[in-house]
Scaffold this active site. Sequence first.
Site, PDB file in Angstrom:
ATOM      1  N   TYR A  80       0.838  -1.202   0.000  1.00  0.00           N
ATOM      2  CA  TYR A  80       0.000   0.000   0.000  1.00  0.00           C
ATOM      3  C   TYR A  80       0.871   1.249   0.000  1.00  0.00           C
ATOM      4  O   TYR A  80       0.609   2.208  -0.712  1.00  0.00           O
ATOM      5  CB  TYR A  80      -0.900  -0.027   1.231  1.00  0.00           C
ATOM      6  CG  TYR A  80      -1.872   1.133   1.294  1.00  0.00           C
ATOM      7  CD1 TYR A  80      -3.135   1.032   0.715  1.00  0.00           C
ATOM      8  CD2 TYR A  80      -1.525   2.330   1.928  1.00  0.00           C
ATOM      9  CE1 TYR A  80      -4.025   2.108   0.759  1.00  0.00           C
ATOM     10  CE2 TYR A  80      -2.409   3.401   1.969  1.00  0.00           C
ATOM     11  CZ  TYR A  80      -3.657   3.281   1.393  1.00  0.00           C
ATOM     12  OH  TYR A  80      -4.531   4.338   1.433  1.00  0.00           O
ATOM     13  N   PHE A 132      -9.384  19.541 -24.604  1.00  0.00           N
ATOM     14  CA  PHE A 132      -9.808  18.152 -24.686  1.00  0.00           C
ATOM     15  C   PHE A 132     -11.079  18.035 -23.832  1.00  0.00           C
ATOM     16  O   PHE A 132     -11.253  18.789 -22.883  1.00  0.00           O
ATOM     17  CB  PHE A 132      -8.717  17.179 -24.218  1.00  0.00           C
ATOM     18  CG  PHE A 132      -9.159  15.753 -24.389  1.00  0.00           C
ATOM     19  CD1 PHE A 132      -9.293  15.219 -25.656  1.00  0.00           C
ATOM     20  CD2 PHE A 132      -9.524  14.971 -23.300  1.00  0.00           C
ATOM     21  CE1 PHE A 132      -9.791  13.929 -25.840  1.00  0.00           C
ATOM     22  CE2 PHE A 132     -10.006  13.682 -23.475  1.00  0.00           C
ATOM     23  CZ  PHE A 132     -10.139  13.165 -24.750  1.00  0.00           C
ATOM     24  N   THR A 133     -11.961  17.096 -24.201  1.00  0.00           N
ATOM     25  CA  THR A 133     -13.294  17.036 -23.567  1.00  0.00           C
ATOM     26  C   THR A 133     -13.230  16.995 -22.029  1.00  0.00           C
ATOM     27  O   THR A 133     -13.879  17.806 -21.356  1.00  0.00           O
ATOM     28  CB  THR A 133     -14.069  15.796 -24.055  1.00  0.00           C
ATOM     29  OG1 THR A 133     -13.236  14.650 -23.911  1.00  0.00           O
ATOM     30  CG2 THR A 133     -14.480  15.931 -25.509  1.00  0.00           C
ATOM     31  N   ASP A 223      -0.173  18.920 -21.223  1.00  0.00           N
ATOM     32  CA  ASP A 223      -0.868  17.635 -21.233  1.00  0.00           C
ATOM     33  C   ASP A 223      -0.064  16.749 -22.182  1.00  0.00           C
ATOM     34  O   ASP A 223      -0.073  16.956 -23.399  1.00  0.00           O
ATOM     35  CB  ASP A 223      -2.307  17.830 -21.724  1.00  0.00           C
ATOM     36  CG  ASP A 223      -3.079  16.505 -21.820  1.00  0.00           C
ATOM     37  OD1 ASP A 223      -2.447  15.436 -21.746  1.00  0.00           O
ATOM     38  OD2 ASP A 223      -4.311  16.554 -21.979  1.00  0.00           O
ATOM     39  N   LYS A 266      -2.262   6.262 -22.721  1.00  0.00           N
ATOM     40  CA  LYS A 266      -1.677   6.551 -24.024  1.00  0.00           C
ATOM     41  C   LYS A 266      -0.152   6.627 -23.890  1.00  0.00           C
ATOM     42  O   LYS A 266       0.575   5.963 -24.598  1.00  0.00           O
ATOM     43  CB  LYS A 266      -2.194   7.891 -24.555  1.00  0.00           C
ATOM     44  CG  LYS A 266      -3.682   7.926 -24.865  1.00  0.00           C
ATOM     45  CD  LYS A 266      -4.086   9.347 -25.266  1.00  0.00           C
ATOM     46  CE  LYS A 266      -5.579   9.530 -25.397  1.00  0.00           C
ATOM     47  NZ  LYS A 266      -6.142   9.039 -26.645  1.00  0.00           N
ATOM     48  N   ARG A 389     -15.918  12.724 -33.449  1.00  0.00           N
ATOM     49  CA  ARG A 389     -15.255  13.882 -32.840  1.00  0.00           C
ATOM     50  C   ARG A 389     -15.780  15.110 -33.563  1.00  0.00           C
ATOM     51  O   ARG A 389     -15.177  15.627 -34.485  1.00  0.00           O
ATOM     52  CB  ARG A 389     -13.734  13.794 -32.957  1.00  0.00           C
ATOM     53  CG  ARG A 389     -13.096  12.642 -32.225  1.00  0.00           C
ATOM     54  CD  ARG A 389     -12.771  12.912 -30.766  1.00  0.00           C
ATOM     55  NE  ARG A 389     -13.895  12.790 -29.854  1.00  0.00           N
ATOM     56  CZ  ARG A 389     -13.759  12.621 -28.537  1.00  0.00           C
ATOM     57  NH1 ARG A 389     -12.577  12.533 -27.979  1.00  0.00           N
ATOM     58  NH2 ARG A 389     -14.805  12.550 -27.760  1.00  0.00           N
ATOM     59  N   PHE A 455     -21.790  12.513 -25.460  1.00  0.00           N
ATOM     60  CA  PHE A 455     -21.343  11.550 -26.470  1.00  0.00           C
ATOM     61  C   PHE A 455     -21.061  10.177 -25.867  1.00  0.00           C
ATOM     62  O   PHE A 455     -21.065   9.177 -26.568  1.00  0.00           O
ATOM     63  CB  PHE A 455     -20.104  12.074 -27.215  1.00  0.00           C
ATOM     64  CG  PHE A 455     -18.927  12.332 -26.316  1.00  0.00           C
ATOM     65  CD1 PHE A 455     -18.786  13.558 -25.676  1.00  0.00           C
ATOM     66  CD2 PHE A 455     -17.974  11.353 -26.107  1.00  0.00           C
ATOM     67  CE1 PHE A 455     -17.703  13.794 -24.833  1.00  0.00           C
ATOM     68  CE2 PHE A 455     -16.881  11.585 -25.282  1.00  0.00           C
ATOM     69  CZ  PHE A 455     -16.752  12.806 -24.641  1.00  0.00           C
TER      70      PHE A 455
HETATM   71  N1  F0G Z   1      -5.852  14.513 -22.326  1.00  0.00           N
HETATM   72  C1  F0G Z   1      -5.844  14.060 -23.582  1.00  0.00           C
HETATM   73  C2  F0G Z   1      -5.122  14.822 -24.642  1.00  0.00           C
HETATM   74  C3  F0G Z   1      -6.490  12.859 -23.904  1.00  0.00           C
HETATM   75  O1  F0G Z   1      -6.465  12.424 -25.154  1.00  0.00           O
HETATM   76  C4  F0G Z   1      -7.155  12.149 -22.873  1.00  0.00           C
HETATM   77  C5  F0G Z   1      -7.888  10.932 -23.171  1.00  0.00           C
HETATM   78  C6  F0G Z   1      -7.135  12.672 -21.569  1.00  0.00           C
HETATM   79  C7  F0G Z   1      -6.460  13.849 -21.335  1.00  0.00           C
HETATM   80  C8  F0G Z   1      -7.824  11.965 -20.433  1.00  0.00           C
HETATM   81  O2  F0G Z   1      -7.114  10.836 -20.091  1.00  0.00           O
HETATM   82  O3  F0G Z   1      -8.715   8.949 -20.528  1.00  0.00           O
HETATM   83  O4  F0G Z   1      -6.712   8.631 -19.052  1.00  0.00           O
HETATM   84  O5  F0G Z   1      -8.637   9.982 -18.298  1.00  0.00           O
HETATM   85  N2  F0G Z   1      -8.223  10.592 -24.324  1.00  0.00           N
HETATM   86  C9  F0G Z   1      -8.925   9.369 -24.675  1.00  0.00           C
HETATM   87  C10 F0G Z   1      -9.223   9.328 -26.153  1.00  0.00           C
HETATM   88  C11 F0G Z   1     -10.121   9.086 -23.840  1.00  0.00           C
HETATM   89  O6  F0G Z   1      -9.878   8.363 -26.559  1.00  0.00           O
HETATM   90  O7  F0G Z   1      -8.781  10.182 -26.924  1.00  0.00           O
HETATM   91  P1  F0G Z   1      -7.842   9.520 -19.472  1.00  0.00           P
END
Ligand code: F0G
Length: 482
Positions: A80, A132-133, A223, A266, A389, A455
């Site tokens: 832990y 980013f979303t 990021d 990623k 997208r 979405f």
């Molecule tokens: N920032 C970027 C540029 C991303 O592409 C993503 C995730 C995140 C932050 C959030 O990271 O999913 O680990 O919480 N992108 C995924 C996609 C979901 O399908 O493009 P996460």
Amino acid sequence: MAQVQFFSGESVPLEMHKVRVVQKLSLLPVWERQKRIAEAGNNTFLLKNRDIFLDMLTDSGVNAMSDRQMAAMMIADDSYAGSETFFRLEQKLHEIFGMDYFLPTHQGRAAENILAETYVRPGTVIPMNFHFTTTKAHITRLGGRVEELIIDEGLITSHSHPFKGNVDLNKLRECIERNGAENIPFIRIEAGTNLIGGQPISLENIEAVSKIAHELGIILLMDASLLQDNLFFMHEREPRCKGMSIRQITRAVADQFDIIYFSARKFGFGRGGGICIRNRKDYEKMRELVTVFEGFLTYGGMSVREMEAITVGLDETMDEQIVAQGPQFIEFMVNEFIKNGVPVVTPAGGLGCHVNAREFLPHLNSHDYPAAALACAAYIAGGIRGMERGTLSEQREPDGTEPAAAVELLRLAVPRRVFTLSQIKYAIDRIVWLHRHRELIGGLRFIEEPRVLRFFFGKLEPTSDWQLRLAEQYDKDFPNSL
Ligand code: F0G
């Protein structure tokens, strides 16, 4: 990954790895596919994996692991607190980014939550190249506002600018002057700008932004979720980076920032995430939030096996041949689409190939959700799951109006080291076929519309019986093929 020339003259990306673990796929008949997409509310997020042939939804958490990553997972130190595994990951990040502190989180958006809770207040403004979303959701949730300062070329899908993720420096200066530096807690740079087609930012542009930010005492944050592909493009396209190793470019980039956060789903071929930071005081503030939201400081919601995999994955991310694989496959797709008249985002970016749904389906308007309709059509035509997208990924304004997205794209993601070239060729073929029959593709409308991140779980229906007609055409053109 190597680009090799065949005797025939064709230039082909060659896999520099062999496949030693496989997963069986199935390809349902077209009528089954047409039924399954309807059952999924015409939302590719709601399809079941067992019904999908090529899953090109995302590159997130689905990249193939190497034998070295799997081996490392076996020696993870399960505890832990104080796990050796955590210290190995911390040390690796320190080695590649040169920052003093690291906070683990369970994935990228969890890092965004910690950062937003630390810096965003009602009325604050966060300038960035593009949103980013999940990033935007966290900032606006806390009363902050996003300003997008990408160069104009970034939003022209067919523009050939090699670094379409660059920040327009004049827009940045104007934004800071208008809002006041005191209302800007940080400037956010997204590497490999996701929503405009995985387009990179140049080292030169990052340095210029860093100079402006630091002269005014504003924190500069990256990021780095899509940094891997961005590093490859710097190496390929930026003359001063040609003679540098990926590791050297990474350090030159990192040196410009105060904070770097990432999704390890990623970046690092794993699952997880985290925040690297130089400033001790801010680290201490965030440390408390990590223990409240994520877990203890030496795992932050990640399993020790995942942390070991990321540590090795980060080393692989510094390997020129390995980082080339994704972008070279994507470039192959983009070139084939261009040859066949299919409109795509150019130049080829990272993460995936992005089909321009607005041009593909000129008979639809943004509120017919052309990118979402094309995603349904790609599933019917080939069991291929892509991701919308475009306008559907946008949020409604508080007054209920629906802004049309700047770009309307179908993303066909290429998870790293997962697909073979014949699978990629199959995907290309089915999209080219769809393009020949594009007039058959109609729009979609909501039948269930969630308020936030609609979405992900919204349900839609076709505005006519176009999906039936598309399946009929498929049956006619491919009588002996699934
Ligand atoms: N920032 C970027 C540029 C991303 O592409 C993503 C995730 C995140 C932050 C959030 O990271 O999913 O680990 O919480 N992108 C995924 C996609 C979901 O399908 O493009 P996460």
